[in-house]
Design a protein around this motif. Structure first.
Motif, PDB file in Angstrom:
ATOM      1  N   TYR A 206       4.357   3.804   5.666  1.00 12.36           N
ATOM      2  CA  TYR A 206       3.489   4.754   5.429  1.00 12.36           C
ATOM      3  C   TYR A 206       2.873   4.789   3.949  1.00 12.36           C
ATOM      4  CZ  TYR A 206       5.354   5.841   9.888  1.00 12.36           C
ATOM      5  OH  TYR A 206       6.204   6.093  11.213  1.00 12.36           O
ATOM      6  N   SER A 207       1.698   4.981   3.693  1.00  5.87           N
ATOM      7  CA  SER A 207       1.087   5.145   2.587  1.00  5.87           C
ATOM      8  C   SER A 207      -0.324   6.206   2.424  1.00  5.87           C
ATOM      9  CB  SER A 207       0.736   3.863   1.975  1.00  5.87           C
ATOM     10  OG  SER A 207      -0.494   3.186   2.530  1.00  5.87           O
ATOM     11  N   ASP A 209      -3.562   6.788   2.823  1.00  5.84           N
ATOM     12  CA  ASP A 209      -4.811   6.062   3.567  1.00  5.84           C
ATOM     13  C   ASP A 209      -6.112   6.256   2.843  1.00  5.84           C
ATOM     14  OD1 ASP A 209      -4.294   8.211   6.575  1.00  5.84           O
ATOM     15  OD2 ASP A 209      -4.987   8.558   4.395  1.00  5.84           O
ATOM     16  N   SER A 254      -4.480  13.361   3.212  1.00  5.01           N
ATOM     17  CA  SER A 254      -3.715  12.171   3.290  1.00  5.01           C
ATOM     18  C   SER A 254      -2.167  12.548   2.873  1.00  5.01           C
ATOM     19  CB  SER A 254      -4.069  10.785   2.311  1.00  5.01           C
ATOM     20  OG  SER A 254      -3.121   9.726   2.714  1.00  5.01           O
TER      21      SER A 254
END
Length: 449
Positions: A206-207, A209, A254
């Motif tokens: 995950y990062s 986004d 995010s």
């Protein structure tokens, strides 16, 4: 393609159980040979290097001292005229880039290019894989790389990460990267791809986004600089407020999503990477939602760094982040995006320099090589022989204390103390004492005009 056997031998160190356990005379000779090989290859391809070598009377690399006249400044890779970008002169920007590039790419088609992001896409189509800086000073740097360079910078940092207790490359961890991972732009993006490939569990990477076009980030930085300098117009201020508000809203949304994932899966060993400002902001978002702690798995590893990036944070931001992630361990590293791998902190609290990269401590002007024995204070310069796409000799803006002797942990040096500062920090002139910057920039101006 030149077979660089010395480099191949050096890179075998990366795969050892302890990549920093050895750094003696035999490795020093391999580094010198690898630098010599790169010089022979690159002076045929990089016009600015050929000019610099001719003017400096360097016809071969026979010693560490021979590299010093060939250092490029850390500002060289942002030496293009800003008007090229403002006026959309992408043909001229491509000409500028090629004065510093050794990439054997195809012709770059700039027809119809709308902005800097479009230009970087066209370069990638032609085989030029750029690592760009975010341009927090208002101007981005652009470093050209070959496809093989990109493969290496995706692999090497992951292989040594968390040293001296490295993480197995068994794709067993959830990965969260708190950095803007704009495709094909920043070093952080390539690092994230490397971690996903070698360390992360399938479908557990995950990062942030939030899409962050470089054009938008550069515009924000330029407006911020103009406001700070008192030269911004009312419309500039209005534009800045609108752009930053929208970017912040998307970023915090995010970060909230990442916090929720971390809290929900806290009983899994994780790898949490990114920049300290984003980590602190994510902790703030989490606490506002009532999550006072991540209650992280004891084998969770943090790799946070990059300084504050100009973001106003409380003095104890680091302690607050570590408390929220407790009992996770933090792995500190020192380096810059121009390096193929980073210096990592040992048990005794010192950063061990990668043995495949030559560390050249120089004086403030960057002209005089300082001794490579005992304790030395000066400007950090380096030669990284890994790169095919650009010249690896760089004079950084960092002022550091380095010990070339054996470390308290028992391993060989050189080691860097954990108190690195920037030359010219806080001054209006900035880092303006670096002699090589002026001469290399002059060569570039001649080449593009």
């Amino acid at each position: 393609m030149i077979k660089i056997s010395a480099l191949d031998s050096l890179l075998e160190l990366v795969d050892r159980d302890d990549p920093f356990a050895e750094n003696g005379e035999e490795i020093a000779q391999l580094r010198l040979q690898a630098i010599s090989d790169r010089f022979e290859e690159h002076r045929e391809k990089i016009p600015v290097l050929a000019r610099r070598a001719a003017d400096g009377g360097v016809d071969a690399i026979r010693s560490r001292a021979d590299v010093v006249p060939l250092l490029f400044s850390h500002t060289t890779y942002k030496s293009y005229p800003e008007t090229f970008v403002r006026q959309g002169r992408w043909d001229r920007m491509t000409t500028w880039l090629k004065t510093l590039s050794a990439v054997d790419g195809d012709e770059v088609n700039v027809e119809g290019v709308k902005d800097v992001d479009d230009w970087l896409d066209r370069l990638a189509d032609a085989g030029h894989f750029i690592v760009a800086s975010s341009g927090t000073t208002g101007k981005s740097s652009f470093l050209d790389n070959s496809a093989k360079d990109i493969e290496r910078i995706q692999y090497i940092p992951q292989k040594t990460f968390a040293w001296p207790r490295q993480i197995p490359h068994d794709n067993s961890r959830m990965l969260v990267s708190m950095g803007r991972t704009v495709k094909g732009r920043f070093r952080g993006y390539y690092n994230h791809i490397g971690r996903t490939k070698y360390l992360a569990k399938p479908d557990a990477s995950y990062s942030i986004d939030e899409a962050a076009p470089l054009a938008e980030l550069s515009r924000l930085a330029a407006l911020r600089a103009a406001i700070g300098a008192g030269t911004a117009t009312p419309s500039d201020v209005q534009e800045y407020e609108g752009l930053s508000r929208g970017a912040d809203e998307r970023l915090f949304a995010s970060l909230g999503r990442l916090a929720e994932i971390i809290v929900e899966r806290h009983d899994e060993p994780m790898l949490i990477m990114g920049l300290w400002p984003y980590a602190y902001q994510m902790v703030e978002v989490a606490r506002k939602r009532g999550w006072e702690s991540a209650n992280a798995h004891p084998d969770t590893v943090l790799g946070l760094g990059g300084g504050t990036k100009g973001v106003a944070l409380p003095p104890d931001y680091r302690e607050q982040v570590m408390k929220w992630f407790a009992p996770a361990r933090q792995c500190d590293q020192y380096g810059m995006s121009e390096m193929s791998g980073f210096a990592l902190m040992c048990e005794a609290g010192f950063y061990h320099w990668p043995a495949w990269i030559e560390l050249l401590m120089v004086d403030e002007s960057g002209e005089k090589l300082l001794p490579n024995e005992g304790k030395v204070t000066g400007r950090v310069a380096l030669f990284d022989p890994v790169y095919e796409g650009h010249w690896g000799a760089l004079a950084t803006g960092d002022l550091a204390n380095v010990d070339f002797g054996r470390c308290a942990c028992g391993r060989p040096g050189p080691t860097v103390e954990d108190n690195v500062t920037r030359y010219g920090a806080g001054s209006a002139a900035g880092d303006d004492k670096l002699t090589c910057a002026a001469s290399v920039d002059a060569y570039i101006r001649e080449a593009i005009n």
